[in-house]
Design an enzyme around this catalytic site. Structure first.
Site, PDB file in Angstrom:
ATOM      1  N   HIS A  98       0.845  -1.199   0.000  1.00 16.72           N
ATOM      2  CA  HIS A  98       0.000   0.000   0.000  1.00 16.72           C
ATOM      3  C   HIS A  98       0.869   1.233   0.000  1.00 16.72           C
ATOM      4  CE1 HIS A  98       0.659  -1.389   4.110  1.00 16.72           C
ATOM      5  NE2 HIS A  98       0.649  -0.112   4.478  1.00 16.72           N
ATOM      6  N   HIS A 100       1.131   5.143   0.860  1.00 11.56           N
ATOM      7  CA  HIS A 100       0.528   6.210   1.664  1.00 11.56           C
ATOM      8  C   HIS A 100       0.633   7.529   0.896  1.00 11.56           C
ATOM      9  CE1 HIS A 100       0.399   4.156   5.686  1.00 11.56           C
ATOM     10  NE2 HIS A 100       1.358   3.427   5.158  1.00 11.56           N
TER      11      HIS A 100
HETATM   12  P1  AMP Z   1       1.597   0.380   7.344  1.00 15.43           P
HETATM   13  O1  AMP Z   1       2.186   0.646   8.702  1.00 15.43           O
HETATM   14  O2  AMP Z   1       2.377   1.035   6.243  1.00 15.43           O
HETATM   15  O3  AMP Z   1       1.374  -1.095   7.116  1.00 15.43           O
HETATM   16  O4  AMP Z   1       0.204   1.116   7.331  1.00 15.43           O
HETATM   17  C1  AMP Z   1      -1.000   0.476   7.480  1.00 15.43           C
HETATM   18  C2  AMP Z   1      -2.042   1.558   7.460  1.00 15.43           C
HETATM   19  O5  AMP Z   1      -3.308   0.956   7.287  1.00 15.43           O
HETATM   20  C3  AMP Z   1      -2.101   2.392   8.740  1.00 15.43           C
HETATM   21  O6  AMP Z   1      -1.905   3.754   8.422  1.00 15.43           O
HETATM   22  C4  AMP Z   1      -3.513   2.120   9.261  1.00 15.43           C
HETATM   23  O7  AMP Z   1      -4.092   3.259   9.841  1.00 15.43           O
HETATM   24  C5  AMP Z   1      -4.245   1.699   8.008  1.00 15.43           C
HETATM   25  N1  AMP Z   1      -5.385   0.830   8.231  1.00 15.43           N
HETATM   26  C6  AMP Z   1      -5.443  -0.286   8.996  1.00 15.43           C
HETATM   27  N2  AMP Z   1      -6.672  -0.846   8.928  1.00 15.43           N
HETATM   28  C7  AMP Z   1      -7.393  -0.071   8.080  1.00 15.43           C
HETATM   29  C8  AMP Z   1      -8.725  -0.125   7.589  1.00 15.43           C
HETATM   30  N3  AMP Z   1      -9.573  -1.092   7.949  1.00 15.43           N
HETATM   31  N4  AMP Z   1      -9.136   0.845   6.737  1.00 15.43           N
HETATM   32  C9  AMP Z   1      -8.300   1.827   6.355  1.00 15.43           C
HETATM   33  N5  AMP Z   1      -7.028   1.916   6.773  1.00 15.43           N
HETATM   34  C10 AMP Z   1      -6.581   0.996   7.636  1.00 15.43           C
END
Ligand code: AMP
Length: 139
Positions: A98, A100
């Site tokens: 993903h 950001h």
């Molecule tokens: P990472 O640390 O790069 O894996 O980021 C994961 C991101 O996913 C974090 O910023 C979370 O806030 C976001 N996240 C986790 N669960 C959800 C969800 N159900 N919907 C939207 N974002 C999410």
């Protein structure tokens, strides 16, 4: 066990989806670092960037390219930090690639992407030459 992002793709859990096409999707981060913080994903599950096939990587970049100005304009941001946590050691919590897109505002108290690393290494010229040659040979 599918990732939480696959569950969003499958419509099993809710999300604020802002874009979707055949291979990619974008939705608001549930714990935003700034208003408009958006995640862009390939719909299929790949854990790391290096796992993403070439054609999906192109689609992913195209969606990021489309979403960055959309996000900036929607929240009137001055800039965006656009980044991947690529692997657990780099802070990746969800094992589904993903990107950001984090809107940035004058005086928001944040830092540049250089702030994510720890102590800076002190590398000699020959070490830099070796590293560059090694990367070039693998690229
Ligand atoms: P990472 O640390 O790069 O894996 O980021 C994961 C991101 O996913 C974090 O910023 C979370 O806030 C976001 N996240 C986790 N669960 C959800 C969800 N159900 N919907 C939207 N974002 C999410």
């Amino acid at each position: 066990m599918s990732t939480i992002f696959t569950q969003i793709v499958e419509g099993e859990i809710p999300a604020r989806i802002v874009y979707e096409d055949e291979t990619t999707m974008a939705f608001l981060d549930a714990n935003p670092l700034a208003p408009g913080h958006t995640l862009v994903i390939p719909k299929d599950e790949y854990e790391r960037l290096n796992d993403v096939p070439d054609d999906v990587a192109s689609d992913l970049y195209e969606t990021i390219h489309r979403l960055v100005p959309a996000v900036e304009d929607s929240v009137d941001a001055d800039a965006t930090t656009v980044a991947f946590n690529n692997g657990e050691t780099a802070g990746q919590e969800v094992p589904h690639v993903h990107c950001h897109i984090v809107p940035r505002f004058e005086g928001d108290g944040g830092g540049p992407i250089h702030a994510v690393a720890g102590d800076r290494p002190d590398l000699a010229d020959d070490e830099l030459d070796d590293i560059a040659a090694d990367i070039e040979s693998r690229a």
